[in-house]
Design a protein around this motif. Structure first.
Motif, mmCIF file in Angstrom:
data_model
loop_
_atom_site.group_PDB
_atom_site.id
_atom_site.type_symbol
_atom_site.label_atom_id
_atom_site.label_comp_id
_atom_site.label_asym_id
_atom_site.label_seq_id
_atom_site.Cartn_x
_atom_site.Cartn_y
_atom_site.Cartn_z
ATOM 1 N N SER A 80 -50.676 -32.279 -1.068
ATOM 2 C CA SER A 80 -50.708 -31.955 -2.496
ATOM 3 C C SER A 80 -49.454 -32.527 -3.171
ATOM 4 O O SER A 80 -48.541 -33.018 -2.497
ATOM 5 N N ASP A 81 -49.419 -32.443 -4.506
ATOM 6 C CA ASP A 81 -48.236 -32.923 -5.239
ATOM 7 C C ASP A 81 -46.979 -32.204 -4.765
ATOM 8 O O ASP A 81 -45.922 -32.818 -4.589
ATOM 9 N N LYS A 82 -47.097 -30.907 -4.566
ATOM 10 C CA LYS A 82 -45.952 -30.119 -4.117
ATOM 11 C C LYS A 82 -45.505 -30.545 -2.725
ATOM 12 O O LYS A 82 -44.299 -30.618 -2.431
ATOM 13 N N GLU A 83 -46.493 -30.835 -1.887
ATOM 14 C CA GLU A 83 -46.156 -31.254 -0.521
ATOM 15 C C GLU A 83 -45.515 -32.639 -0.503
ATOM 16 O O GLU A 83 -44.607 -32.900 0.293
ATOM 17 N N GLU A 85 -43.605 -33.821 -2.811
ATOM 18 C CA GLU A 85 -42.218 -33.593 -3.233
ATOM 19 C C GLU A 85 -41.392 -33.039 -2.079
ATOM 20 O O GLU A 85 -40.212 -33.363 -1.928
ATOM 21 N N MET A 86 -42.042 -32.234 -1.249
ATOM 22 C CA MET A 86 -41.350 -31.683 -0.094
ATOM 23 C C MET A 86 -41.059 -32.786 0.936
ATOM 24 O O MET A 86 -40.006 -32.794 1.580
ATOM 25 N N ASN A 134 -36.359 -26.608 -4.266
ATOM 26 C CA ASN A 134 -37.382 -26.146 -3.327
ATOM 27 C C ASN A 134 -36.822 -24.986 -2.500
ATOM 28 O O ASN A 134 -35.881 -25.172 -1.720
#
Length: 252
Positions: A80-83, A85-86, A134
Motif C-alpha cells: 500500500s502507499d503507507k507500506e 513509505e515504510m 512513522n
C-alpha cells in the motif's frame, strides 16, 4: 516490519515466477518511462543486507507495481502507499549499516581507523530516524539505540585510539565526538582515552628503546668482528716479525 517486507518479497517473486511475467513487467517499465537497468532483486531472508538491497531495488519500480496491482487480479500482495513509505524509511535506516559493513570489511586498505567514523554515521541516522513520522520506525529505533549504547560503551575506547593515530583527525575529532555523545560527562571518558594512548606510547617506547640497544650491541659486535677479519693478516705479520726479532736476539 515483517508484513511490509513479505509483501515486497512476494511482489518480486511474482514478477520473476515466469518468463511471461518478466516480459509483462518490462513492458510496464517502458510505458512508465523508468530508466533503470536492473530488475528488482530477490533477497536471502536470513541476510539483512540482501533484504535491504531487495527493498532498495524495488523503490524505482513503485509505479509499475501499482499498475500491476490494478491490471492483474492474481497480484494481491502489492504494498500500500503507507507500506511503500515504510520501505523508504527502512532503506534510509539500513543504508548506513550496509555502507559501514562494506567499508569495515575492506581488505585492500587499513580499516581500524574507520570503525569509529562508521559507527558514528550509524548514530547520526538513528538520531534522525528517532524523530520519524512513522511510529513503527520510532519504536524500532528506540530499541536499536539501547543496543547501540551498550556496544558503544564496550568499544569506544578501542575505536578511538586508531582515530588519534590518523594524522587527519588526531585527538581533536575524538574530543568533539565524545563531547557530543556524553555531554557534560565527557571529560571523564576523554581522560580515559588520553590515558590509554599514553600507556600505549610508553609501552611501545620502551619496546623500541630495548630493540635499539640490542641492535646497537649486535652492530658493534659485528663491526668489531669485521675489523678483526680485515686485520688478521696484519696480526699474523706482526707475530712473525716479533718471532724473527726474538730469534735474532737469542742468536746474538
Amino acid at each position: 516490519m515483517d508484513s511490509v517486507v513479505d509483501n515486497v518479497r512476494n511482489s518480486v517473486k511474482y514478477i520473476r515466477s515466469s518468463q511471461y511475467r518478466i516480459e509483462q513487467f518490462d513492458k510496464l517499465v517502458l510505458q512508465a518511462g523508468i530508466d533503470c537497468k536492473h530488475q528488482p532483486s530477490l533477497d536471502v531472508s536470513t541476510r539483512w543486507n540482501s533484504t535491504y538491497l531487495m527493498l532498495e531495488s524495488t523503490l524505482p519500480f513503485r509505479k509499475v507495481f501499482e499498475t500491476l496491482q490494478k491490471q492483474e487480479p492474481s497480484y494481491t500482495f502489492g504494498p500500500s502507499d503507507k507500506e511503500w513509505e515504510m520501505v523508504l524509511d527502512i532503506c534510509q535506516l539500513l543504508k548506513v549499516f550496509c555502507h559501514a559493513t562494506n567499508v569495515i570489511s575492506g581488505s585492500d586498505y587499513p580499516t581500524s581507523n574507520l570503525y569509529f567514523l562508521e559507527i558514528w554515521s550509524v548514530k547520526v541516522v538513528l538520531d534522525e530516524q528517532e524523530k520519524s513520522s512513522n511510529p513503527t520506525v520510532r519504536i524500532m529505533v528506540t530499541e536499536m539505540k539501547k543496543k547501540f549504547h551498550k556496544y558503544f560503551m564496550e568499544s569506544y575506547l578501542t575505536n578511538c585510539v586508531p582515530v588519534i593515530l590518523d594524522p587527519r583527525f588526531k585527538m581533536e575529532l575524538v574530543e568533539l565526538r565524545l563531547k557530543k555523545y556524553f555531554g557534560v560527562g565527557a571529560d571523564k571518558h576523554i581522560q580515559e582515552v588520553k590515558e590509554a594512548i599514553m600507556a600505549l606510547f610508553l609501552a611501545y617506547g620502551a619496546e623500541i628503546e630495548e630493540n635499539i640497544i640490542i641492535q646497537s650491541q649486535e652492530k658493534n659486535g659485528e663491526e668489531a668482528g669485521l675489523v678483526d677479519d680485515a686485520l688478521s693478516d696484519f696480526d699474523e705479520h706482526v707475530k712473525l716479525k716479533k718471532a724473527k726479532t726474538k730469534m735474532s736476539c737469542n742468536a746474538t
